[in-house]
Design a protein around this motif. Structure first.
Motif, PDB file in Angstrom:
ATOM      1  N   LEU B 149       0.868  -1.180   0.000  1.00  0.00           N
ATOM      2  CA  LEU B 149       0.000   0.000   0.000  1.00  0.00           C
ATOM      3  C   LEU B 149       0.905   1.230   0.000  1.00  0.00           C
ATOM      4  O   LEU B 149       1.872   1.283   0.766  1.00  0.00           O
ATOM      5  CB  LEU B 149      -0.884   0.007   1.257  1.00  0.00           C
ATOM      6  N   CYS B 150       0.594   2.196  -0.834  1.00  0.00           N
ATOM      7  CA  CYS B 150       1.463   3.366  -0.916  1.00  0.00           C
ATOM      8  C   CYS B 150       1.594   3.991   0.468  1.00  0.00           C
ATOM      9  O   CYS B 150       0.605   4.319   1.119  1.00  0.00           O
ATOM     10  CB  CYS B 150       0.882   4.385  -1.894  1.00  0.00           C
ATOM     11  N   HIS B 151       2.839   4.134   0.897  1.00  0.00           N
ATOM     12  CA  HIS B 151       3.076   4.693   2.221  1.00  0.00           C
ATOM     13  C   HIS B 151       2.708   6.176   2.229  1.00  0.00           C
ATOM     14  O   HIS B 151       2.796   6.857   1.211  1.00  0.00           O
ATOM     15  CB  HIS B 151       4.551   4.544   2.607  1.00  0.00           C
ATOM     16  N   GLU B 152       2.353   6.659   3.379  1.00  0.00           N
ATOM     17  CA  GLU B 152       2.164   8.084   3.566  1.00  0.00           C
ATOM     18  C   GLU B 152       3.547   8.748   3.428  1.00  0.00           C
ATOM     19  O   GLU B 152       4.519   8.166   3.887  1.00  0.00           O
ATOM     20  CB  GLU B 152       1.571   8.292   4.961  1.00  0.00           C
ATOM     21  N   HIS B 154       1.365  10.371   0.238  1.00  0.00           N
ATOM     22  CA  HIS B 154       1.106   9.832  -1.091  1.00  0.00           C
ATOM     23  C   HIS B 154       1.477  10.814  -2.201  1.00  0.00           C
ATOM     24  O   HIS B 154       2.227  10.486  -3.098  1.00  0.00           O
ATOM     25  CB  HIS B 154      -0.367   9.445  -1.226  1.00  0.00           C
ATOM     26  N   ASN B 269      -7.592  -1.981   5.494  1.00  0.00           N
ATOM     27  CA  ASN B 269      -6.492  -1.274   6.145  1.00  0.00           C
ATOM     28  C   ASN B 269      -5.966  -0.102   5.330  1.00  0.00           C
ATOM     29  O   ASN B 269      -4.792   0.236   5.411  1.00  0.00           O
ATOM     30  CB  ASN B 269      -5.360  -2.254   6.489  1.00  0.00           C
ATOM     31  N   ALA B 270      -6.805   0.506   4.516  1.00  0.00           N
ATOM     32  CA  ALA B 270      -6.394   1.719   3.800  1.00  0.00           C
ATOM     33  C   ALA B 270      -7.646   2.488   3.406  1.00  0.00           C
ATOM     34  O   ALA B 270      -8.725   1.916   3.289  1.00  0.00           O
ATOM     35  CB  ALA B 270      -5.585   1.366   2.556  1.00  0.00           C
ATOM     36  N   THR B 271      -7.453   3.782   3.214  1.00  0.00           N
ATOM     37  CA  THR B 271      -8.597   4.592   2.800  1.00  0.00           C
ATOM     38  C   THR B 271      -8.809   4.429   1.300  1.00  0.00           C
ATOM     39  O   THR B 271      -7.920   4.016   0.568  1.00  0.00           O
ATOM     40  CB  THR B 271      -8.338   6.081   3.091  1.00  0.00           C
ATOM     41  N   THR B 274      -6.371   4.933  -2.091  1.00  0.00           N
ATOM     42  CA  THR B 274      -4.988   4.474  -1.900  1.00  0.00           C
ATOM     43  C   THR B 274      -4.589   3.620  -3.107  1.00  0.00           C
ATOM     44  O   THR B 274      -5.448   3.018  -3.751  1.00  0.00           O
ATOM     45  CB  THR B 274      -4.886   3.645  -0.608  1.00  0.00           C
TER      46      THR B 274
END
Lengths: 498, 520
Positions: B149-152, B154, B269-271, B274
């Motif tokens: 998942l792309c890390h913060e 983004h 587990n992600a908005t 994402t």
């Protein structure tokens, strides 16, 4: 003219004192800033004496206008030596390779000081019999050295400090130059320009002397309440140690890491609530904690057979295993045969399969940026669980539940999101304030706490109090910290911005 | 010079022009690219070389991009083992190809996949199979591997002299401009709720009211809505150029809306919104697909000719390293090449005038990402109203605790001139020219960039991706392209009009199922 050669010999005495004072200032400053005084003094003295030799050798190339050259050298020493301490203090905060300017300045001063005596000998040649001349000059030289070595520790450092002492002795050098200007005015061409130079140098030094204490504060030292005794910029962080009376403080990137006054409260609280309830714990992992203070607490348990300490920064673990003062703090924990130090990035270190650990202590810096936030994420804890034995526990330093309430409970929520049972608790560490820790394990820890001897803060009564949170610090609902939201870093920013 | 030698020579030519940049020092690096020179020379040949070796297989898959690899993967899963995947390049992957140097792996093209929506059954199944989806929460939402998942953080946008987070401009907007963004978001949300635009796009609603939108340009549709402000038009234009290689004046409104409205994927587990990404971009997914193929993947084989003969397909391919021509006889063939190539190699295949956007992808190896005012570095960094599309940071998904050397991938679509003209212009540019161009694009945000550059490599994608011009997606050309011609089958994102992983992968799976049925 011949009537007053003694005055010139007196100036030998003065310049000898000044020369040694600069050397002592450089040595002391280097020991303060870089630590390891033996090395610093040896190398500074070595460089300084060698440079004097170079200066003496160079003196042969001075032909004609001996007096003019001598006076110019005096003013140069006055300026360079007088400003040396303040220059070194000021640049220290802004350079990584501090040793380059340090040794350059020491070398230059040494060179000029090395020029002085041969030039003076040649100026005085003919005014004394040769045997008297040599005898007098060297006698005054050595007496000056004695005076400097007594004055420096007894009067100068305690009463004036390094910066102002340097300015004061710069002024003495300038005075010697001006004395020569007065006495030998008939032998000097372009007298006026010498006076202009001399008076300007003196003015700079007087200004420096008056404002000396402010200069020290200009550097990054303003950020630290106590005198800085050591600082180092590593590729990873900036380490600064300060000392006031008996209190030693370590700052990493300007954040207080510990104060020797109360760090035992922090480290006892970090280690014992968990480890004292794991009667079978033999293998302990410490992530971060390169100061060895957590390791010191773990070593109190004879049953612990091995401690693996993983800290990113070799400069940090090196400092805390070599510096005598710091080894005293961590009771030489990093040198213990039971402790294995590895310098690695914790995330990468955990990617490799490891023998399981029974207790894991996580003592990372606060989650103030995204790189650090990753070390508090679900992914990190999931990776960590792979190196933990089934009955193992972990403890995380989790910032202040009072100041950073969202952050603290976010760490708790993150650990619970990884399927762990948590036991949050907090302790008062005066130099930090209320500080929070979270103990986590797959199954709740049972069994009584069996505390080791010699603790100053944690006892059974305290253990019972630690998990109690008054309403202003009690649990709040937060998001789970994940790599893709970095919720903790966002909370931490909010919490500390209040 | 005989034909074989000639082809061999041109095969060696996907030339390594080690160039120089005029700034103070020579910047190391090279121009690489989808072996255009081989293609061009083949195009100009009058007679084809004769095969010297004959092989048989159940299925030949011509083209090792995502569609071809997905077809191979799916065939394998359904029990067909006797197939061969042929690809011109030295490594499979098509637009999802990636590179690697001492600093990092990095993408050469496609670099992310948005969270798949509910209609992406095939993609969701694949992600579960490779462990990207690790489970589901009580609401049935997938739990993704958080490393992917792309890390913060983004995205960030360089605007008014500093970086702000997110790609929609926010600073300094007039109230009327803000209202346009709100109105736009509201319209997109209503499209999302109606699920009118989906991935894969052939599962979208066929309600003529929506399909009508394919006849307009995105720009014209926005004008109809009364949206004329520069910030909103820039934002939508940026998104269209980024995904389709065409501006809002070039792509259809249906495609433009699809970009925003089709991203409905959810995660436990992600908005929403994402994306999944890796240092090597979609090269990660390529590697997952290639893993099990082993010797059945033949890279470095250029297809010269494909033809149906009775119940078989004859495929002539040349090994570009030896010049040897092999004739494969197969019971079925999957043509997974771009349509403009397939049209030249397969006699009798209907030909269409398709638009392909030319792209230039530049990988810059930096000693560190130079500091720049505003928010900290993000995965994707875009310069407001800049001529190019910004860059992504290959080490963003790394876990190192300290700043480090990195590779940034800069995307530049040449949508400002007709594609044919742009392709000719591309071929005339030197390495030094490309360095200068990329520096000029990035220096408003990073004035000291050249001091941090260690290497600059450039990939020229002459026919980078199909462009959904008005009327293509729901017009007659595409409808004809969708018709299968057993024993010859077709799978490529060109058949969708959008060069997206979801389209290519799903077409690969679909075609494999059809081939399986055909084989009996």
């Amino acid at each position: 003219m011949n009537a007053r050669p003694w005055l010139l010999l007196l100036s030998v005495f003065a310049i000898a004192t000044c020369g040694l004072v600069y050397e002592l200032i450089a040595g002391t400053l280097a020991s303060y800033l870089l630590g390891d005084s033996v090395t610093q003094f040896s190398t500074i003295i070595g460089v300084y004496l060698f440079a004097m030799g170079v200066g003496s050798y160079l003196s042969r190339f001075v032909t004609g206008n001996l007096v003019g050259t001598f006076i110019r050298v005096e003013f140069l020493i006055a300026l360079l030596g007088g400003c040396s301490a303040s220059i070194l203090f000021l640049i220290f905060g802004w350079t990584i390779s501090f040793r380059i300017p340090l040794y350059s300045i020491v070398f230059l001063i040494g060179c000029f000081v090395g020029l002085e005596i041969p030039l003076l000998l040649r100026i005085l040649e003919g005014r004394f019999a040769f045997k008297d001349l040599v005898s007098n000059v060297f006698s005054f030289d050595y007496i000056g050295a004695l005076l400097a070595s007594l004055l420096f520790p007894l009067v100068l450092v305690p009463h004036l400090g390094l910066v102002r002492s340097a300015f004061l002795f710069g002024l003495i050098n300038a005075a010697v130059g001006m004395l020569a200007l007065v006495m030998l005015r008939n032998e000097i061409p372009r007298l006026r320009s010498h006076w202009v130079t001399g008076l300007s140098v003196a003015a700079i030094l007087i200004a420096g002397f008056i404002h000396g204490s402010e200069i020290t504060r200009w550097g990054e030292y303003a950020a630290f309440p106590d005198p800085v005794i050591y600082a180092d910029s590593t590729p990873y962080q900036r380490l600064v140690l300060t000392k006031k009376n008996d209190e030693l403080r370590l700052y990493l990137n300007s954040n207080l890491q510990f104060s020797s006054k109360d760090e035992y409260r922090y480290h006892e609280s970090l280690v014992h609530p968990g480890l004292s309830r794991l009667p079978e714990a033999k293998r302990v992992l410490i992530l971060g904690g390169g100061d060895g203070l957590a390791a010191r607490e773990v070593l109190r348990y004879p049953r612990v057979e091995s401690i693996t300490l993983v800290d990113l920064d070799p400069a940090m673990t090196e400092l805390f295993s070599s510096n005598a003062m710091l080894r005293l703090q961590n009771a030489d924990a990093l040198k213990s045969p039971r402790v294995k130090v590895e310098n690695a990035d914790a995330f990468a270190w955990l990617a490799v399969e490891r023998d399981p650990f029974d207790f894991v202590i996580i003592d990372f810096p606060d989650p103030s940026n995204f790189s650090l936030g990753k070390l508090y994420s679900t992914t990190f804890y999931q990776r960590l669980l792979k190196v933990m034995a089934p009955k193992a526990a972990l403890v995380v330093q989790s910032t202040s539940p009072f100041v950073a309430r969202q952050s603290f409970w976010c760490v708790d929520a993150t650990l619970r999101a990884c399927g762990l049972q948590t036991e949050p608790y907090h302790a008062l560490v005066p130099s930090f304030g209320e500080w929070g820790f979270i103990l986590a394990s797959r199954q709740p820890l049972s069994g009584p706490a069996i505390l080791p001897e010699g603790l100053r803060f944690v006892n059974e009564e305290v253990l019972a109090q630690l998990p109690r949170f008054p309403p202003d610090m009690s649990r709040i609902e937060t998001e789970v910290n994940r790599l893709n939201n970095q919720a903790l870093v966002h909370y931490f920013e909010e919490d500390w911005a209040r | 010079m005989n034909r074989r030698r000639f082809l061999q020579a041109s095969a060696a030519a996907p030339a390594l022009w080690t160039g120089s940049c005029t700034r103070q020092q020579v910047i190391p690096g090279q121009i690489v690219g989808a072996s255009a020179s081989i293609g061009h020379r083949l195009r100009d040949l009058r007679a084809l070389p004769k095969p010297s070796r004959f092989l048989k297989a159940d299925v030949i898959i011509a083209g090792g991009g995502i569609a071809g690899l997905a077809a191979a993967h799916q065939l394998q899963k359904t029990g067909v083992q006797n197939f061969v995947v042929l690809d011109l390049e030295s490594a499979a992957g098509g637009n999802s190809i990636s590179g690697r140097n001492a600093v990092s792996a990095y993408p050469w093209g496609a670099h992310y996949v948005p969270l798949p929506g509910r209609d992406c059954h095939e993609i969701l199944a694949f992600f579960e199979e490779i462990g990207l989806i690790q489970g589901h929460d009580a609401a049935g939402r997938p739990i993704y591997d958080e490393l992917a998942l792309c890390h913060e953080a983004h995205e960030r946008l360089f605007i008014h002299g500093q970086w702000e987070s997110g790609l929609q401009p926010r600073t300094g907007l007039k109230p009327s401009e803000k209202e346009e963004f709100e109105a736009f978001d509201a319209v997109i949300q209503s499209f999302q709720e109606r699920r009118a635009f989906t991935l894969p796009l052939d599962r979208s609603s066929r309600d003529p009211a929506w399909l009508e939108l394919d006849r307009l340009t995105m720009s014209a549709w926005m004008a109809q809505q009364g949206w004329t402000s520069i910030p909103l038009r820039w934002y939508v234009d940026y998104c269209c150029r980024d995904d389709f290689g065409g501006s809002i004046d070039q792509v259809s409104a249906w495609a433009g809306i699809h970009y925003f409205a089709s991203r409905s994927g959810e995660a436990a587990n992600a908005t929403r919104g994402t994306v999944l990404t890796w240092p090597e971009g979609n090269g990660y997914l390529v590697n997952q697909l290639v893993k099990s193929l082993q010797s059945r993947l033949l890279p470095g084989h250029v297809i010269l000719h494909m033809q149906q003969e009775k119940n078989t397909v004859q495929t002539d391919a040349m090994d570009v390293s030896t010049g040897e021509v092999i004739r494969f006889e197969s019971r079925a063939a999957v043509c997974a090449m771009p349509r403009f190539i397939a049209q030249r190699l397969i006699p009798g295949l209907p030909t269409f005038a398709l638009s392909y956007a030319p792209w230039v992808v530049t990988n810059l190896t930096l000693d560190e990402l130079p500091p720049s005012p505003g928010v900290l570095p993000a995965w994707d960094s875009v310069i407001y109203r800049g001529p190019a599309l910004g860059y992504i940071n290959a080490t963003h998904q790394g876990l190192n605790a300290v700043p480090q050397a990195t590779v940034i991938t800069h995307y530049d679509v040449l949508s400002d001139r007709p594609p044919q003209q742009a392709r000719q212009w591309m071929q005339s540019q030197s390495h030094a020219d490309w360095c200068q161009r990329v520096f000029a694009h990035l220096q408003p945000a990073h004035p000291d960039l050249p001091d941090h550059v260690q290497q600059v490599d450039v990939w020229l994608w002459g026919h980078g991706m199909i462009r959904p011009d008005p009327g293509f997606i729901w017009g007659t050309d595409r409808a004809q392209m969708l018709q299968q011609r057993p024993p010859m089958f077709f799978a490529h994102s060109d058949m969708s009009g959008m060069s997206l992983f979801e389209e290519a992968y799903t077409r690969g799976v679909w075609v494999a199922d059809e081939v399986r049925t055909w084989l009996g």
